[in-house]
Design an enzyme around this catalytic site. Structure first.
Site, PDB file in Angstrom:
ATOM      1  N   HIS A  28     -10.105  -0.797  -7.496  1.00 20.33           N
ATOM      2  CA  HIS A  28      -9.705   0.384  -6.725  1.00 20.33           C
ATOM      3  C   HIS A  28      -8.552   1.127  -7.383  1.00 20.33           C
ATOM      4  O   HIS A  28      -8.555   2.358  -7.462  1.00 20.33           O
ATOM      5  CB  HIS A  28      -9.310  -0.072  -5.319  1.00 20.33           C
ATOM      6  CG  HIS A  28      -9.062   1.046  -4.369  1.00 20.33           C
ATOM      7  ND1 HIS A  28     -10.059   1.849  -3.860  1.00 20.33           N
ATOM      8  CD2 HIS A  28      -7.904   1.510  -3.804  1.00 20.33           C
ATOM      9  CE1 HIS A  28      -9.540   2.742  -3.037  1.00 20.33           C
ATOM     10  NE2 HIS A  28      -8.245   2.556  -2.982  1.00 20.33           N
ATOM     11  N   ASP A  84       0.819  -1.197   0.000  1.00 20.43           N
ATOM     12  CA  ASP A  84       0.000   0.000   0.000  1.00 20.43           C
ATOM     13  C   ASP A  84       0.859   1.256   0.000  1.00 20.43           C
ATOM     14  O   ASP A  84       1.412   1.626   1.022  1.00 20.43           O
ATOM     15  CB  ASP A  84      -0.883  -0.040   1.248  1.00 20.43           C
ATOM     16  CG  ASP A  84      -2.042   0.910   1.158  1.00 20.43           C
ATOM     17  OD1 ASP A  84      -2.077   1.715   0.225  1.00 20.43           O
ATOM     18  OD2 ASP A  84      -2.914   0.847   2.037  1.00 20.43           O
TER      19      ASP A  84
END
Length: 485
Positions: A393, A299
């Site tokens: 996403h 991330d």
């Protein structure tokens, strides 16, 4: 929510040495009998302007002082190993608004990439300058521990009391970031530790200006955020007159700062809400790596970097910006985003990867390559379907899918225990920085709100927007141009 890929935490490796021009200065030798932090009753001698304190067992060359901007720039080459602390570089990473997990292609909002690693024994000596063009804690590499706290001014407190409070907070921040004890009633919690890359960052909420008679100075960019369908906001844990962000590479140093700030508030302000976060600790991996969030995803792959030609324009209010007191400042959006981990962990890995648009193992896009390979949004499989799903996403949060909207993501993960049914209360303290939230966070979050595949697995539970003025010059306090202008 936007691509919430969590910024890469710093990880250690052999430290390059040598001083860096204008940033890292060798400190004067410390006494073998001295302590890094003196108690309030027996304060340590004020360190020289360009030196930082060193552990009794360290040589002076192991200590360094780094400015917020310079700490993100990385080390200079040509220095001998072991002659200093390796500098951390803020590299590009992913993330957009809302949650924006580590999938983002080059999207709006990104997390900090892993910086140059440093030996664990040097972590306490890391020092960030309090005074500067911008406040610390924005471009500073991600720290292992963090606290977010919002205050409301007490009844009857106004501009005068707010100015006195910011003056106290600024002096406390300067002292603690230098590894010194608080000026009064220091608790000794961090007595044996160095600065540990401590930063304190201060901001003003929308309600602050009305309470202090400064409504005419309130920026238009601070207008309340629009409502989003994914919001389940707790008003008691949202907004606030004043906001403080604390980060450090040591948990005790971070808590020490939190307690000092609370005590400094005195009768002028009371805590409205407070949240605790964490990231991967420097040195936790054998090589620099982008960190993973609590969903297990890498991330923070495409965060804007200070070396980008348009970085300052996207992240900071220009010198000529309005209002004038916000010059060199930034706007921060803070969201507590709960991850529904039980639901997420039931998905097979292949389905998790389809939701994000990236491989879970190494963060590479589903279209192939490595973590930093550009995502091919046009690539299809044998049946003609997009390899990266249209609602993935990472696809939705890309800047080129949002009119170029981008922000600097610098979040912390959090875990606040388990419910009676065993459900974890855990997720992301999403923090993103931009010159204008209406051009950064808002357009990306609106896009995510309309069909992000990640939405069923997250819930936005708290929110805040704060104006963070530029850094304080020597002899000044944060917000002085507003409160005394």
């Amino acid at each position: 929510m936007a691509d919430q890929s969590i910024p890469g935490a710093r990880t250690p490796e052999a430290a390059p040495g040598g001083a860096r021009e204008g940033a890292l200065k060798g400190s004067s030798s410390g006494s073998s009998k001295g302590s890094l932090r003196g108690s309030a009753k027996s304060p340590v001698k004020e360190p020289a302007e360009e030196s930082s304190r060193v552990s009794p067992k360290k040589s002076a060359k192991e200590s360094s002082r780094v400015s917020p901007e310079e700490s993100a720039a990385g080390p200079r080459s040509g220095t001998a190993p072991g002659e200093g602390i390796s500098r951390r570089r803020l590299l590009g990473t992913a993330g957009a608004t809302g949650l924006v997990l580590g999938a983002a292609g080059g999207a709006a909002g990104y997390a900090a990439r892993p910086a140059e690693a440093v030996p664990l024994t040097s972590l306490g000596a890391g020092r960030v300058a309090f005074h500067g063009k911008h406040q610390p804690g924005i471009t500073t590499p991600m720290q292992a521990r963090g606290h977010l706290v919002a205050f409301d001014l007490a009844a009857g407190a106004g501009r005068k009391e707010a100015a006195a409070l910011l003056r106290r907070w600024s002096e406390t921040a300067r002292r603690l970031m230098a590894g010194e004890p608080a000026a009064q009633d220091d608790t000794d919690v961090a007595r044996d530790a160095g600065p540990s890359s401590l930063t304190l960052t201060f901001g003003f909420g929308h309600s602050f200006f009305g309470r202090t008679g400064l409504a005419k100075q309130r920026p238009a960019a601070l207008d309340p955020l629009p409502a989003f369908s994914s919001d389940h906001l707790d008003k008691a844990r949202s907004d606030g007159d004043l906001w403080v962000q604390i980060g450090a590479d040591d948990a005790l140093v971070a808590f020490h700062a939190l307690r000092a700030i609370q005590k400094d508030a005195g009768s002028a302000a009371r805590v409205r809400w407070q949240m605790n976060g964490f990231n991967r600790s420097p040195g936790a991996t054998s090589r620099p790596m982008t960190t993973r969030n609590l969903m297990g995803q890498i991330d923070g792959t495409r965060n804007p970097a200070p070396t980008d030609s348009d970085f300052d324009r996207r992240i900071f209010v220009p010198e000529s910006g309005e209002p004038a007191w916000m010059a060199n400042g930034s706007y921060v959006v803070v969201r507590r985003i709960r991850m529904l981990l039980d639901d997420w962990e039931r998905l097979p890995v292949e389905e998790q990867e389809a939701v994000i648009g990236r491989r879970k193992s190494d963060g590479a896009p589903l279209t192939g390559g490595t973590e930093t390979t550009e995502m091919d949004l046009e690539k299809t499989d044998a049946r003609g379907n997009p390899v990266v799903p249209v609602n993935a996403h990472a696809r939705i949060t890309r800047p080129d899918q949002n009119g170029g909207a981008a922000m600097l993501r610098r979040p912390f993960s959090y875990h606040d225990g388990f419910g009676a049914d065993g459900t974890p209360d855990a997720g992301l303290l999403f923090i993103c920085w931009q010159a204008d939230p209406l051009r950064g966070f808002v357009p990306v979050q609106r896009k995510l709100d309309r069909g992000d595949a990640l939405s069923p697995f997250i819930r936005h539970e708290a929110s805040g927007l704060f104006a963070v003025p530029g850094g304080a010059a020597e002899g000044e306090y944060v917000g002085q141009r507003l409160l005394e202008g």
